[in-house]
Design a protein around this motif. Structure first.
Motif, mmCIF file in Angstrom:
data_model
loop_
_atom_site.group_PDB
_atom_site.id
_atom_site.type_symbol
_atom_site.label_atom_id
_atom_site.label_comp_id
_atom_site.label_asym_id
_atom_site.label_seq_id
_atom_site.Cartn_x
_atom_site.Cartn_y
_atom_site.Cartn_z
ATOM 1 N N LYS A 74 6.550 -11.005 2.459
ATOM 2 C CA LYS A 74 7.756 -11.816 2.701
ATOM 3 C C LYS A 74 8.565 -12.025 1.419
ATOM 4 O O LYS A 74 9.772 -12.153 1.447
ATOM 5 C CB LYS A 74 7.336 -13.198 3.211
ATOM 6 C CG LYS A 74 7.206 -13.265 4.714
ATOM 7 C CD LYS A 74 7.198 -14.721 5.138
ATOM 8 C CE LYS A 74 6.163 -14.919 6.226
ATOM 9 N NZ LYS A 74 5.640 -16.265 6.280
ATOM 10 N N SER A 75 7.856 -12.034 0.280
ATOM 11 C CA SER A 75 8.526 -12.297 -0.995
ATOM 12 C C SER A 75 9.380 -11.119 -1.448
ATOM 13 O O SER A 75 10.170 -11.240 -2.369
ATOM 14 C CB SER A 75 7.465 -12.563 -2.061
ATOM 15 O OG SER A 75 6.673 -11.399 -2.218
ATOM 16 N N GLY A 76 9.196 -9.959 -0.801
ATOM 17 C CA GLY A 76 9.903 -8.756 -1.240
ATOM 18 C C GLY A 76 9.029 -7.922 -2.175
ATOM 19 O O GLY A 76 9.405 -6.848 -2.606
ATOM 20 N N PHE A 77 7.830 -8.438 -2.454
ATOM 21 C CA PHE A 77 6.850 -7.716 -3.273
ATOM 22 C C PHE A 77 5.917 -6.952 -2.336
ATOM 23 O O PHE A 77 5.441 -7.518 -1.350
ATOM 24 C CB PHE A 77 6.001 -8.703 -4.074
ATOM 25 C CG PHE A 77 6.291 -8.672 -5.535
ATOM 26 C CD1 PHE A 77 5.647 -7.771 -6.356
ATOM 27 C CD2 PHE A 77 7.224 -9.530 -6.086
ATOM 28 C CE1 PHE A 77 5.924 -7.725 -7.715
ATOM 29 C CE2 PHE A 77 7.508 -9.498 -7.435
ATOM 30 C CZ PHE A 77 6.853 -8.595 -8.255
ATOM 31 N N SER A 78 5.617 -5.714 -2.648
ATOM 32 C CA SER A 78 4.700 -4.947 -1.789
ATOM 33 C C SER A 78 3.258 -5.206 -2.180
ATOM 34 O O SER A 78 2.955 -5.425 -3.352
ATOM 35 C CB SER A 78 4.948 -3.451 -1.948
ATOM 36 O OG SER A 78 6.167 -3.101 -1.402
ATOM 37 N N GLY A 79 2.388 -5.125 -1.192
ATOM 38 C CA GLY A 79 0.959 -5.106 -1.443
ATOM 39 C C GLY A 79 0.464 -3.703 -1.143
ATOM 40 O O GLY A 79 1.097 -2.965 -0.370
ATOM 41 N N VAL A 80 -0.624 -3.305 -1.770
ATOM 42 C CA VAL A 80 -1.163 -1.965 -1.537
ATOM 43 C C VAL A 80 -2.604 -2.098 -1.063
ATOM 44 O O VAL A 80 -3.389 -2.840 -1.655
ATOM 45 C CB VAL A 80 -1.101 -1.126 -2.840
ATOM 46 C CG1 VAL A 80 -1.825 0.191 -2.681
ATOM 47 C CG2 VAL A 80 0.349 -0.874 -3.232
ATOM 48 N N ILE A 81 -2.926 -1.411 0.037
ATOM 49 C CA ILE A 81 -4.311 -1.453 0.528
ATOM 50 C C ILE A 81 -4.908 -0.041 0.576
ATOM 51 O O ILE A 81 -4.188 0.942 0.724
ATOM 52 C CB ILE A 81 -4.445 -2.150 1.904
ATOM 53 C CG1 ILE A 81 -3.599 -1.457 2.965
ATOM 54 C CG2 ILE A 81 -4.116 -3.621 1.843
ATOM 55 C CD1 ILE A 81 -3.871 -1.968 4.371
ATOM 56 N N LEU A 82 -6.217 -0.007 0.418
ATOM 57 C CA LEU A 82 -6.925 1.273 0.421
ATOM 58 C C LEU A 82 -6.959 1.826 1.855
ATOM 59 O O LEU A 82 -7.246 1.095 2.798
ATOM 60 C CB LEU A 82 -8.351 1.030 -0.093
ATOM 61 C CG LEU A 82 -9.179 2.211 -0.539
ATOM 62 C CD1 LEU A 82 -8.491 2.992 -1.653
ATOM 63 C CD2 LEU A 82 -10.533 1.706 -1.054
ATOM 64 N N LYS A 83 -6.642 3.124 1.969
ATOM 65 C CA LYS A 83 -6.604 3.771 3.287
ATOM 66 C C LYS A 83 -8.021 4.208 3.660
ATOM 67 O O LYS A 83 -8.637 4.994 2.927
ATOM 68 C CB LYS A 83 -5.703 4.997 3.187
ATOM 69 C CG LYS A 83 -5.201 5.562 4.493
ATOM 70 C CD LYS A 83 -4.582 6.948 4.265
ATOM 71 C CE LYS A 83 -3.198 6.901 3.672
ATOM 72 N NZ LYS A 83 -2.619 8.252 3.453
ATOM 73 N N MET A 84 -8.526 3.711 4.766
ATOM 74 C CA MET A 84 -9.863 4.126 5.214
ATOM 75 C C MET A 84 -9.784 5.531 5.823
ATOM 76 O O MET A 84 -8.729 5.939 6.315
ATOM 77 C CB MET A 84 -10.420 3.141 6.248
ATOM 78 C CG MET A 84 -10.670 1.742 5.705
ATOM 79 S SD MET A 84 -12.017 1.672 4.479
ATOM 80 C CE MET A 84 -11.196 0.957 3.064
ATOM 81 N N ALA A 85 -10.894 6.241 5.801
ATOM 82 C CA ALA A 85 -10.913 7.607 6.341
ATOM 83 C C ALA A 85 -10.714 7.571 7.857
ATOM 84 O O ALA A 85 -10.974 6.555 8.509
ATOM 85 C CB ALA A 85 -12.236 8.276 6.002
ATOM 86 N N ASP A 86 -10.299 8.706 8.380
ATOM 87 C CA ASP A 86 -10.025 8.789 9.810
ATOM 88 C C ASP A 86 -11.295 9.173 10.569
ATOM 89 O O ASP A 86 -11.252 9.989 11.484
ATOM 90 C CB ASP A 86 -8.908 9.841 10.004
ATOM 91 C CG ASP A 86 -8.234 9.690 11.345
ATOM 92 O OD1 ASP A 86 -8.451 8.646 11.991
ATOM 93 O OD2 ASP A 86 -7.515 10.631 11.748
#
Ligand code: SF4
Ligand code: SF4
Length: 267
Positions: A74-86
């Protein structure tokens, strides 16, 4: 086993003291080994990304593309999360039958487990960090005989260093001026993303644009950020602090300032 007798329940906040003991050990012989490395949400800090992309020997851009998702806050700042395998279990891309393949550089949230930070306005105001023990039902580590204190556990997992490295980033993201304002401009959102997470692109931006002409920088610092990612990260945070919060942590080149004043008719 947590040492409930040393829990601190001040003002409704149930936390452990640094000297509180808890029972925990994690090793390959446990039936639950690596189960916790599946189907989880791991938020990556800028320093997590710096460490992991260097451990893998790839650029920040390639790491972000191959291993992460980004979410706009919401602040306009991005968060980054680790992508789990498919795969069926949504495994972490770094888990192997023998444990974590990036163990020395694993993210902050993997290091701190089985503790979790307890953050409230009260704890943030005090400037201290408080922790509680996470209760993951399938984790057999709590049945082991080994006990340790909160402070020893954090030290053994390198948490003080990670907290230190997170400080300049937190100084920006928790600044009240920013949390009230929100960043709506797409270009500024992208600049923030680059400075926080895509360090190799930020380095190119510094050296291949008019950036160095705009600011009155210390040549020794500039020399260092050419090859040192930690110095580059600290510099990137200074740039954000200057641009977003208006702190005079960077000096504009006097020639550029004079030209701008002339353009605007300011004496
Ligand atoms: S579930 Fe707990 S004990 Fe089992 S591998 Fe994960 S952290 Fe270790
Ligand atoms: S980064 Fe390592 S410790 Fe963390 S979830 Fe993945 S495999 Fe497990």
């Amino acid at each position: 086993m947590t040492d409930v007798g040393t829990q601190n329940e001040t003002k409704g906040l149930k936390v452990l003291r640094p000297e509180s003991r808890f029972r925990f050990a994690c090793h390959e012989g446990l039936g639950c080994f690596t189960q916790c490395c599946r189907d989880i949400t791991i938020v990556l800090t800028p320093y997590d990304i710096l460490r992991i992309k260097n451990a893998l020997g790839i650029s920040s851009g390639l790491f972000l593309e191959q291993y992460t998702h980004s979410l706009m806050g919401k602040s306009g700042f991005s968060g980054v999360i680790l992508k789990m395998a498919d795969d069926e279990q949504r495994s972490c891309p770094f888990v192997t039958p023998h444990g974590c393949s990036i163990y020395e550089d694993r993210p902050w949230s993997c290091r701190v487990y089985p503790l979790q930070p307890e953050s409230t306005k009260l704890t943030e105001k005090s400037g201290k960090s408080y922790y509680s023990v996470m209760g993951i039902p399938f984790c057999q580590g709590f049945e082991e005989n080994q006990t340790t204190t909160v402070q020893n556990w954090l030290a053994s997992q390198g948490i003080p260093h990670y907290l230190e490295m997170e400080k300049p980033f937190k100084k920006i993201t928790t600044n009240p001026f920013l949390s009230d304002k929100h960043i709506k401009n797409y270009k500024i959102q992208q600049m923030c993303f680059m400075a926080c997470y895509d360090l190799d692109r930020f380095r190119r931006f510094v050296f291949e644009s008019s950036f160095l002409h705009q600011f009155d920088t210390d040549p020794r610092e500039i020399d260092k950020i050419g090859s040192d990612d930690v110095a580059l990260y600290r510099f990137a945070m200074k740039w954000l602090e200057y641009g977003l919060i208006g702190q005079h942590v960077l000096k504009v080149n006097p020639g550029v300032l004079a030209a701008k004043k002339q353009e605007l008719g300011i004496r």
